[in-house]
Design a protein around this motif. Structure first.
Motif, PDB file in Angstrom:
ATOM      1  N   ILE A  99      23.798  46.596  64.742  1.00 24.44           N
ATOM      2  CA  ILE A  99      23.056  45.664  63.882  1.00 24.44           C
ATOM      3  C   ILE A  99      21.914  46.378  63.172  1.00 24.44           C
ATOM      4  O   ILE A  99      21.658  46.160  61.971  1.00 24.44           O
ATOM      5  N   SER A 100      21.222  47.234  63.881  1.00 29.51           N
ATOM      6  CA  SER A 100      20.111  47.974  63.262  1.00 29.51           C
ATOM      7  C   SER A 100      20.610  48.889  62.139  1.00 29.51           C
ATOM      8  O   SER A 100      20.008  48.953  61.059  1.00 29.51           O
ATOM      9  N   ASP A 101      21.732  49.564  62.382  1.00 25.02           N
ATOM     10  CA  ASP A 101      22.288  50.430  61.328  1.00 25.02           C
ATOM     11  C   ASP A 101      22.711  49.618  60.111  1.00 25.02           C
ATOM     12  O   ASP A 101      22.482  50.020  58.955  1.00 25.02           O
ATOM     13  N   ASP A 159      27.511  47.222  76.274  1.00 23.67           N
ATOM     14  CA  ASP A 159      27.990  46.546  75.062  1.00 23.67           C
ATOM     15  C   ASP A 159      26.830  45.952  74.266  1.00 23.67           C
ATOM     16  O   ASP A 159      26.822  45.990  73.027  1.00 23.67           O
ATOM     17  N   LYS A 160      25.844  45.442  74.971  1.00 25.96           N
ATOM     18  CA  LYS A 160      24.699  44.851  74.271  1.00 25.96           C
ATOM     19  C   LYS A 160      23.908  45.926  73.522  1.00 25.96           C
ATOM     20  O   LYS A 160      23.470  45.720  72.381  1.00 25.96           O
ATOM     21  N   ARG A 161      23.724  47.083  74.165  1.00 23.32           N
ATOM     22  CA  ARG A 161      23.013  48.179  73.480  1.00 23.32           C
ATOM     23  C   ARG A 161      23.794  48.649  72.257  1.00 23.32           C
ATOM     24  O   ARG A 161      23.217  48.900  71.183  1.00 23.32           O
ATOM     25  N   SER A 162      25.102  48.736  72.401  1.00 18.77           N
ATOM     26  CA  SER A 162      25.914  49.172  71.256  1.00 18.77           C
ATOM     27  C   SER A 162      25.819  48.156  70.115  1.00 18.77           C
ATOM     28  O   SER A 162      25.702  48.533  68.937  1.00 18.77           O
ATOM     29  N   LEU A 163      25.843  46.879  70.440  1.00 22.75           N
ATOM     30  CA  LEU A 163      25.751  45.843  69.412  1.00 22.75           C
ATOM     31  C   LEU A 163      24.394  45.882  68.709  1.00 22.75           C
ATOM     32  O   LEU A 163      24.320  45.772  67.470  1.00 22.75           O
ATOM     33  N   CYS A 164      23.333  46.047  69.470  1.00 26.39           N
ATOM     34  CA  CYS A 164      21.995  46.118  68.854  1.00 26.39           C
ATOM     35  C   CYS A 164      21.884  47.332  67.930  1.00 26.39           C
ATOM     36  O   CYS A 164      21.300  47.259  66.833  1.00 26.39           O
ATOM     37  N   LYS A 165      22.455  48.450  68.350  1.00 29.80           N
ATOM     38  CA  LYS A 165      22.411  49.648  67.510  1.00 29.80           C
ATOM     39  C   LYS A 165      23.209  49.446  66.227  1.00 29.80           C
ATOM     40  O   LYS A 165      22.765  49.838  65.129  1.00 29.80           O
ATOM     41  N   GLN A 214      21.480  46.754  59.106  1.00 32.75           N
ATOM     42  CA  GLN A 214      20.287  46.303  58.380  1.00 32.75           C
ATOM     43  C   GLN A 214      19.664  47.431  57.563  1.00 32.75           C
ATOM     44  O   GLN A 214      19.173  47.199  56.453  1.00 32.75           O
ATOM     45  N   ARG A 267      25.690  45.421  79.700  1.00 30.43           N
ATOM     46  CA  ARG A 267      24.473  46.053  79.162  1.00 30.43           C
ATOM     47  C   ARG A 267      24.825  47.125  78.130  1.00 30.43           C
ATOM     48  O   ARG A 267      24.174  47.229  77.071  1.00 30.43           O
TER      49      ARG A 267
END
Length: 377
Positions: free
Chosen positions: A94-96, A86-92, A98, A84
């Protein structure tokens, strides 16, 4: 008092051991419950002990499995938490990415949703050769170009030149047509003269051919008539010769010798044979009579033979009947003798039974039966 020797002690011990074994054996054998049901307490105790050991082993194994499962659950919880994070870090991340590198204005289809599209848009038509003026855009129609006046003047001048050129071509074509008509007329006259000359030649040739054919047909008719006369004369001569040969030949004269074959006197030629002679017919009738007599003789012999067989069958049947009656009499005699023998045996058996009842008066008591089954052997 006699002293006990080692040998006596050994014998005494052996005797005591045998007695003890015998008592144990009798206890096992004479115990109806153990003998019939087959219960073995010692074996049962061993089985119970083994079952307890097995249950303890199973319990220990289950406890080991439970501890291992708890350990696995803890590890699974730790891994899920890490996943979980790692998933939050990856989403963050990706957002940065973009926000910094994938802005809306850098997209290829941004012009479809650009709010300032009308301000940035060009006029609908800048020139006649504008690449944006496609057919579907309907910005340019026939006759609405910007160079309409110059184009119209050029078209009028072009039409005038075309008219003059057509007039010149028409005059030239008419001159060619007149020349062709003159040439055709001259050629036609030449063809007519040549056709007339050929027709005259053909008429003369046809007349000559007709004359020659007529002469040829006349000669052919003469030859055909002469040939028919000769053929008719030859046919008459041939007919006369054939009639003469038939009258003088063996075919109508009924000569029997003409059917004789070269392969032997018993052979004939089928196409020349006129029938059998009187001697041959007489011989055939004689042979037929002999055959009839022979057949009658054979029939008489067969009738005599049938009569003999009938007599033999009757005699055989009579002998069989007599033998069967004799066998029946023999069987009746044997049956009477057997019945007499059985009666004698029955009398003897009754006498013996009566004698045994008079002699054997003692009956077995309970003491007689208790003497059995007192030992295990």
């Amino acid at each position: 008092m006699a002293l006990a020797q080692p040998r006596d002690l050994e014998q005494y011990l052996a005797l005591g051991k045998r007695r003890h074994n015998e008592l144990c054996r009798q206890k096992r054998i004479f115990n109806a419950r153990n003998r019939i049901i087959g219960g073995d307490a010692e074996a049962w105790d061993v089985q119970v002990h083994d079952q307890k050991i097995k249950e303890a082993t199973e319990k220990a194994r289950h406890e080991t499995f439970a501890a291992e499962m708890r350990q696995n659950d803890k590890i699974t919880c730790i891994l899920e938490g890490r996943e979980r994070r790692d998933k939050r870090s990856l989403c963050k991340a990706i957002s940065d990415f973009q926000q910094h590198f994938q802005r809306p204005e850098t997209r290829r289809e941004f012009d479809l949703s650009d709010p300032l599209a009308l301000r940035k848009d060009l006029p609908a038509r800048q020139s006649d050769n504008d690449i944006r003026n496609t057919v579907s855009g309907m910005q340019r129609f026939m006759g609405e170009d910007l160079n309409f006046r110059e184009r119209k003047k050029f078209q009028e001048e072009q039409n005038r030149e075309w008219s003059l050129q057509q007039q010149r071509e028409w005059e030239k074509a008419r001159a060619h047509q007149r020349c062709a008509e003159d040439l055709y007329l001259k050629t036609r006259l030449q063809f007519d003269e040549r056709a007339k000359h050929l027709q005259n030649l053909e008429s003369a040739t046809r007349k000559a051919v007709c004359t020659a054919v007529k002469e040829f047909n006349k000669s052919q008719a003469t030859e055909s008539l002469e040939r028919k006369i000769r053929e008719k004369k030859q046919e008459q001569e041939d007919n006369l010769a054939e009639i003469s040969n038939l009258l003088r030949g063996d075919l109508l004269s009924e000569n029997p010798h003409q059917a004789a074959s070269s392969f032997g006197p018993h052979r004939v030629v089928p196409d020349r044979w006129k029938g059998m002679t009187q001697e041959q017919l007489e011989q055939i009738r004689l042979v037929q009579k002999q055959q009839v007599q022979e057949k009658l003789r054979l029939q008489e012999e067969e009738r005599q033979r049938d009569m003999d067989w009938y007599r033999r069958r009757v005699q055989t049947a009579r002998a069989a009947l007599l033998r069967e009656r004799w066998q029946q009499r023999q069987q009746r005699d044997l049956r009477r003798a057997l019945d007499c023998s059985n009666l004698g045996l029955a009398e003897e058996q009754r006498a013996q039974k009566k004698y045994m009842e008079e002699v054997c008066t003692n009956q077995p008591t309970e003491d007689y039966f208790t003497q059995f089954n007192t030992r295990s052997r």
